[in-house]
Write a protein that holds these residues in place. Structure first.
Motif, PDB file in Angstrom:
ATOM      1  N   LEU A 246      40.861  48.860  54.293  1.00 33.36           N
ATOM      2  CA  LEU A 246      39.432  48.931  54.633  1.00 33.36           C
ATOM      3  C   LEU A 246      38.698  49.897  53.705  1.00 33.36           C
ATOM      4  O   LEU A 246      37.572  50.287  54.004  1.00 33.36           O
ATOM      5  CB  LEU A 246      39.246  49.341  56.094  1.00 33.36           C
ATOM      6  CG  LEU A 246      39.519  48.238  57.116  1.00 33.36           C
ATOM      7  CD1 LEU A 246      39.455  48.781  58.539  1.00 33.36           C
ATOM      8  CD2 LEU A 246      38.543  47.077  56.951  1.00 33.36           C
ATOM      9  N   SER A 247      39.332  50.272  52.597  1.00 38.20           N
ATOM     10  CA  SER A 247      38.620  51.063  51.596  1.00 38.20           C
ATOM     11  C   SER A 247      37.600  50.164  50.909  1.00 38.20           C
ATOM     12  O   SER A 247      37.649  48.932  50.993  1.00 38.20           O
ATOM     13  CB  SER A 247      39.601  51.627  50.570  1.00 38.20           C
ATOM     14  OG  SER A 247      40.192  50.582  49.819  1.00 38.20           O
ATOM     15  N   HIS A 248      36.661  50.797  50.212  1.00 36.22           N
ATOM     16  CA  HIS A 248      35.588  50.018  49.585  1.00 36.22           C
ATOM     17  C   HIS A 248      36.127  49.088  48.510  1.00 36.22           C
ATOM     18  O   HIS A 248      35.650  47.955  48.370  1.00 36.22           O
ATOM     19  CB  HIS A 248      34.538  50.964  49.011  1.00 36.22           C
ATOM     20  CG  HIS A 248      33.880  51.801  50.055  1.00 36.22           C
ATOM     21  ND1 HIS A 248      33.124  51.249  51.055  1.00 36.22           N
ATOM     22  CD2 HIS A 248      33.875  53.137  50.278  1.00 36.22           C
ATOM     23  CE1 HIS A 248      32.674  52.220  51.840  1.00 36.22           C
ATOM     24  NE2 HIS A 248      33.125  53.366  51.397  1.00 36.22           N
ATOM     25  N   ALA A 249      37.129  49.542  47.754  1.00 43.41           N
ATOM     26  CA  ALA A 249      37.696  48.680  46.721  1.00 43.41           C
ATOM     27  C   ALA A 249      38.291  47.414  47.342  1.00 43.41           C
ATOM     28  O   ALA A 249      38.158  46.317  46.790  1.00 43.41           O
ATOM     29  CB  ALA A 249      38.759  49.430  45.928  1.00 43.41           C
ATOM     30  N   ALA A 250      38.946  47.559  48.486  1.00 45.57           N
ATOM     31  CA  ALA A 250      39.537  46.403  49.158  1.00 45.57           C
ATOM     32  C   ALA A 250      38.457  45.457  49.657  1.00 45.57           C
ATOM     33  O   ALA A 250      38.553  44.229  49.513  1.00 45.57           O
ATOM     34  CB  ALA A 250      40.408  46.876  50.323  1.00 45.57           C
ATOM     35  N   ILE A 251      37.406  46.016  50.229  1.00 42.76           N
ATOM     36  CA  ILE A 251      36.333  45.185  50.789  1.00 42.76           C
ATOM     37  C   ILE A 251      35.621  44.398  49.697  1.00 42.76           C
ATOM     38  O   ILE A 251      35.420  43.185  49.810  1.00 42.76           O
ATOM     39  CB  ILE A 251      35.342  46.058  51.578  1.00 42.76           C
ATOM     40  CG1 ILE A 251      36.001  46.566  52.862  1.00 42.76           C
ATOM     41  CG2 ILE A 251      34.074  45.276  51.913  1.00 42.76           C
ATOM     42  CD1 ILE A 251      35.189  47.600  53.605  1.00 42.76           C
ATOM     43  N   VAL A 252      35.236  45.087  48.618  1.00 39.13           N
ATOM     44  CA  VAL A 252      34.470  44.391  47.591  1.00 39.13           C
ATOM     45  C   VAL A 252      35.329  43.378  46.842  1.00 39.13           C
ATOM     46  O   VAL A 252      34.829  42.318  46.425  1.00 39.13           O
ATOM     47  CB  VAL A 252      33.802  45.378  46.604  1.00 39.13           C
ATOM     48  CG1 VAL A 252      32.777  46.228  47.326  1.00 39.13           C
ATOM     49  CG2 VAL A 252      34.813  46.259  45.897  1.00 39.13           C
ATOM     50  N   SER A 253      36.622  43.653  46.660  1.00 38.37           N
ATOM     51  CA  SER A 253      37.473  42.658  46.003  1.00 38.37           C
ATOM     52  C   SER A 253      37.602  41.412  46.870  1.00 38.37           C
ATOM     53  O   SER A 253      37.593  40.282  46.351  1.00 38.37           O
ATOM     54  CB  SER A 253      38.848  43.244  45.681  1.00 38.37           C
ATOM     55  OG  SER A 253      39.530  43.671  46.838  1.00 38.37           O
ATOM     56  N   ARG A 254      37.693  41.585  48.193  1.00 39.43           N
ATOM     57  CA  ARG A 254      37.738  40.412  49.073  1.00 39.43           C
ATOM     58  C   ARG A 254      36.440  39.631  49.010  1.00 39.43           C
ATOM     59  O   ARG A 254      36.428  38.389  48.977  1.00 39.43           O
ATOM     60  CB  ARG A 254      38.012  40.851  50.516  1.00 39.43           C
ATOM     61  CG  ARG A 254      39.458  41.123  50.830  1.00 39.43           C
ATOM     62  CD  ARG A 254      39.717  41.199  52.325  1.00 39.43           C
ATOM     63  NE  ARG A 254      39.075  42.338  52.940  1.00 39.43           N
ATOM     64  CZ  ARG A 254      39.651  43.541  53.073  1.00 39.43           C
ATOM     65  NH1 ARG A 254      40.864  43.748  52.604  1.00 39.43           N
ATOM     66  NH2 ARG A 254      39.014  44.519  53.671  1.00 39.43           N
ATOM     67  N   GLU A 255      35.305  40.340  49.012  1.00 31.17           N
ATOM     68  CA  GLU A 255      34.015  39.651  49.020  1.00 31.17           C
ATOM     69  C   GLU A 255      33.784  38.885  47.718  1.00 31.17           C
ATOM     70  O   GLU A 255      33.185  37.813  47.720  1.00 31.17           O
ATOM     71  CB  GLU A 255      32.880  40.638  49.267  1.00 31.17           C
ATOM     72  CG  GLU A 255      32.833  41.157  50.690  1.00 31.17           C
ATOM     73  CD  GLU A 255      32.709  40.042  51.717  1.00 31.17           C
ATOM     74  OE1 GLU A 255      31.801  39.190  51.580  1.00 31.17           O
ATOM     75  OE2 GLU A 255      33.520  40.003  52.654  1.00 31.17           O
ATOM     76  N   TYR A 256      34.230  39.427  46.603  1.00 29.52           N
ATOM     77  CA  TYR A 256      34.084  38.732  45.334  1.00 29.52           C
ATOM     78  C   TYR A 256      35.186  37.700  45.096  1.00 29.52           C
ATOM     79  O   TYR A 256      35.109  36.892  44.171  1.00 29.52           O
ATOM     80  CB  TYR A 256      34.086  39.736  44.176  1.00 29.52           C
ATOM     81  CG  TYR A 256      32.718  40.286  43.862  1.00 29.52           C
ATOM     82  CD1 TYR A 256      31.797  39.536  43.139  1.00 29.52           C
ATOM     83  CD2 TYR A 256      32.347  41.546  44.286  1.00 29.52           C
ATOM     84  CE1 TYR A 256      30.531  40.041  42.853  1.00 29.52           C
ATOM     85  CE2 TYR A 256      31.092  42.065  44.003  1.00 29.52           C
ATOM     86  CZ  TYR A 256      30.194  41.306  43.275  1.00 29.52           C
ATOM     87  OH  TYR A 256      28.950  41.813  43.000  1.00 29.52           O
ATOM     88  N   GLY A 257      36.231  37.761  45.928  1.00 28.86           N
ATOM     89  CA  GLY A 257      37.316  36.807  45.769  1.00 28.86           C
ATOM     90  C   GLY A 257      38.163  37.054  44.540  1.00 28.86           C
ATOM     91  O   GLY A 257      38.694  36.111  43.941  1.00 28.86           O
ATOM     92  N   ILE A 258      38.314  38.335  44.147  1.00 24.43           N
ATOM     93  CA  ILE A 258      39.176  38.661  43.009  1.00 24.43           C
ATOM     94  C   ILE A 258      40.401  39.408  43.520  1.00 24.43           C
ATOM     95  O   ILE A 258      40.315  40.165  44.491  1.00 24.43           O
ATOM     96  CB  ILE A 258      38.433  39.489  41.950  1.00 24.43           C
ATOM     97  CG1 ILE A 258      37.957  40.830  42.517  1.00 24.43           C
ATOM     98  CG2 ILE A 258      37.266  38.710  41.367  1.00 24.43           C
ATOM     99  CD1 ILE A 258      37.308  41.732  41.487  1.00 24.43           C
ATOM    100  N   PRO A 259      41.566  39.196  42.913  1.00 24.30           N
ATOM    101  CA  PRO A 259      42.779  39.847  43.396  1.00 24.30           C
ATOM    102  C   PRO A 259      42.643  41.370  43.376  1.00 24.30           C
ATOM    103  O   PRO A 259      42.114  41.949  42.417  1.00 24.30           O
ATOM    104  CB  PRO A 259      43.859  39.379  42.416  1.00 24.30           C
ATOM    105  CG  PRO A 259      43.331  38.088  41.875  1.00 24.30           C
ATOM    106  CD  PRO A 259      41.843  38.265  41.801  1.00 24.30           C
ATOM    107  N   GLY A 260      43.114  42.007  44.436  1.00 26.58           N
ATOM    108  CA  GLY A 260      43.034  43.455  44.528  1.00 26.58           C
ATOM    109  C   GLY A 260      44.294  44.049  45.126  1.00 26.58           C
ATOM    110  O   GLY A 260      44.826  43.522  46.110  1.00 26.58           O
ATOM    111  N   VAL A 261      44.772  45.138  44.529  1.00 27.69           N
ATOM    112  CA  VAL A 261      45.895  45.911  45.057  1.00 27.69           C
ATOM    113  C   VAL A 261      45.432  47.358  45.117  1.00 27.69           C
ATOM    114  O   VAL A 261      45.075  47.946  44.094  1.00 27.69           O
ATOM    115  CB  VAL A 261      47.152  45.786  44.174  1.00 27.69           C
ATOM    116  CG1 VAL A 261      48.271  46.663  44.719  1.00 27.69           C
ATOM    117  CG2 VAL A 261      47.607  44.330  44.096  1.00 27.69           C
TER     118      VAL A 261
END
Length: 540
Positions: A496-511
């Motif tokens: 639920l960090s901001h990096a996780a949220i924005v990567s989900r919203e943009y649909g780009i892979p995030g770790v």
């Protein structure tokens, strides 16, 4: 951690470092401005939701932020129990959302616009000092507002993860994927951006100017000068985002207009691309099918409430202190230009390392720190990171309350907030391999591309489209630049960090939460980001 710095607890009790929101030392201004409104805002949400804490407080040691949980006074516990009984029965978060949408957000935007309409360079020394204090007071109010809405943004999501996790046994990463598409702001969306896209779709001249290669600041000025709807639309968008910080919360971080190259490249991509198709339906149905039939109606309700409130997670910062901090930075740099012309400081940027009183003293000629002293402060902030500071000061944190001993509704509220906060701050603890780093699976998909090691917003102009961002952490402000990226990897933060949220919203892979990515991944090396497994593989 052989830094030579001495770290003493800022007060009695346990203090936990916050590297997610404060990956670097903060300015004197922020250290003096932040603690009081932070404490007030967290106390407000604790009381509103009947939490068995009295909020949080921040302390700063060598510029690094440490937080502490404040115990609820014994005399208030019965009232907190009564309030907690109402949280899920009355869905109290909806009351906060109405307040946000109808009062707080529009009022904040109005004040932001009023302050940024002032030209600080046109003010007298006395007027500029007064203006700085107005900007600081507004920033302080926005810090409190940001925190006041924290529990409302997190509780429904935490409860969704708790209940549905119990019913299905599915991992939080898979459940959180159902939130995708419910927070337009996290994908850089706004009414102003939609207006801009519509206007440019119908204006060949505007699109031609946007694709012109040259000075980006001049390009933005040319677009603003266009007549008709396109000029009005670009002006409206830049007035909305231009004075927001691009990343972080401190006035040390640049605003969008200070990084015109990155801003123009992001606008080009956003204007040209279509909105991603909504693929939520099939995923939701698949998870719903794993919920026992007796709980499916409750699943539908829990998901609806979590998605309803999810946008508040980022909106409360974007429209509160991230904008207010950018306005304060703008005023501070105006003061810095004035004092630099008088040869009191070397560059306007040195003013960012002064406290508010020092800023006013330098402007009026009543004293203040030397240019050398301000330079040393700035060099210190640029030298150290959160990894140079101990994660805990004082004795170990006391254990959380035993939920089994609490009334069911109180236990449910506390469990939901604990789960949400754990996924905000928690990082992976898995042991890495030589070529593989293990983090948390923040956003699905697999992508291979060059790593772009970025230590702060001043380096964002190095990012080219398709890069994989490797950084300590990001904030909600960063969403303006996300269209440029092919993937995200962070050291700090959870699902639920901001990096996780924005990567989900943009649909780009995030770790996220790899702990060591910035140390282990060299700039430019080819990496594979596996957002399904939460793994990063070094290929080059």
């Amino acid at each position: 951690m052989a830094t030579g710095l001495r770290f003493e607890p800022p007060g009695p009790g346990s203090w936990v470092q916050d590297p997610v929101h404060m990956p670097r030392p903060m300015t004197r201004y922020f250290q003096e401005t932040h603690p009081s409104p932070f404490k007030k805002g967290t106390n407000d949400f604790a009381r509103f939701y009947g939490l068995l804490i009295n909020g949080l407080q921040m302390g700063y040691v060598n510029g690094f932020g440490y937080r502490q949980v404040l115990p609820v006074p014994d005399a208030e516990i019965p009232a907190r129990f009564q309030r907690a009984e109402q949280v899920f029965e009355k869905k109290l978060w909806r009351e906060q959302l109405r307040d946000w949408d109808e009062n707080r957000k529009p009022s904040s935007i109005a004040t932001h616009r009023e302050l940024q309409a002032v030209n600080p360079d046109s003010l007298s020394d006395t007027e500029l000092s007064t203006y700085l204090k107005r900007c600081r007071d507004h920033h302080s109010a926005m810090l409190a507002q940001h925190m006041r809405f924290t529990a409302g943004a997190l509780l429904p999501t935490g409860d969704f993860l708790a209940q549905v996790g119990d019913w299905t046994g599915l991992p939080p990463s898979e459940l959180l994927d159902l939130m995708r598409g419910s927070a337009e702001v996290s994908a850089g969306g706004s009414d102003e951006m939609q207006r801009l896209k519509r206007a440019f779709a119908q204006d060949t001249k505007a699109r031609d100017i946007l694709t012109t290669i040259g000075d980006s600041a001049q390009l933005l000025a040319s677009l603003r000068s266009l007549g008709g709807e396109s000029g009005a639309a670009i002006s409206g968008y830049l007035d909305l985002v231009g004075n927001r910080l691009i990343d972080g919360f401190d006035i040390a971080e640049p605003t969008a207009l200070e990084l015109p190259d990155a801003l123009v490249r992001a606008i080009r991509i956003t204007v040209a691309e279509e909105a991603p198709a909504d693929s939520d339906g099939a995923c939701t149905a698949e998870i719903r099918a794993q919920v026992p039939a007796a709980h499916r109606a409750e699943f539908d309700d829990l998901l609806a409430e979590a998605r309803l409130m999810y946008r508040l997670r980022d909106e409360r910062g974007v429209y509160s202190d991230i904008w207010a901090s950018g306005i304060m930075r703008r005023a501070t740099l105006a003061a810095g230009r004035r004092v630099a012309i008088r040869d009191r400081i070397a560059t306007p940027y040195q003013m960012l390392d002064a406290s508010l009183d020092e800023m006013c003293a330098l402007i009026t000629g009543a004293g203040g720190p030397s240019a050398d002293e301000l330079g040393r402060r700035g060099e210190y902030r640029a030298t150290y990171t959160a990894k140079d500071a101990p994660p805990l000061l004082g004795p170990p944190e006391p254990p959380p309350p035993d939920l089994a001993t609490l009334p069911p509704s109180v236990a449910r509220v506390m469990r939901a907030i604990f789960i949400a906060l754990g996924h905000l701050f928690g990082s992976s603890q898995a042991q890495h391999e030589e070529k593989v780093l293990f983090g948390l699976a923040a956003s699905k998909g697999i992508y291979e591309g060059p790593a772009r090691r970025v230590s702060g917003p001043s380096q964002f102009n190095r990012i080219v489209r398709g890069d994989v961002l490797v950084t300590e952490s990001t904030t909600e402000a960063f969403n303006i630049l996300l269209p440029l990226l092919g993937g995200i990897i962070t050291d700090n933060g959870g699902l639920l960090s901001h990096a996780a949220i924005v990567s989900r919203e943009y649909g780009i892979p995030g770790v996220v939460g790899t702990r060591e990515a910035t140390e282990r991944i060299a700039d430019g090396v080819l990496v594979r980001v596996d957002g399904d497994a939460g793994e990063v593989t070094l290929l080059g």
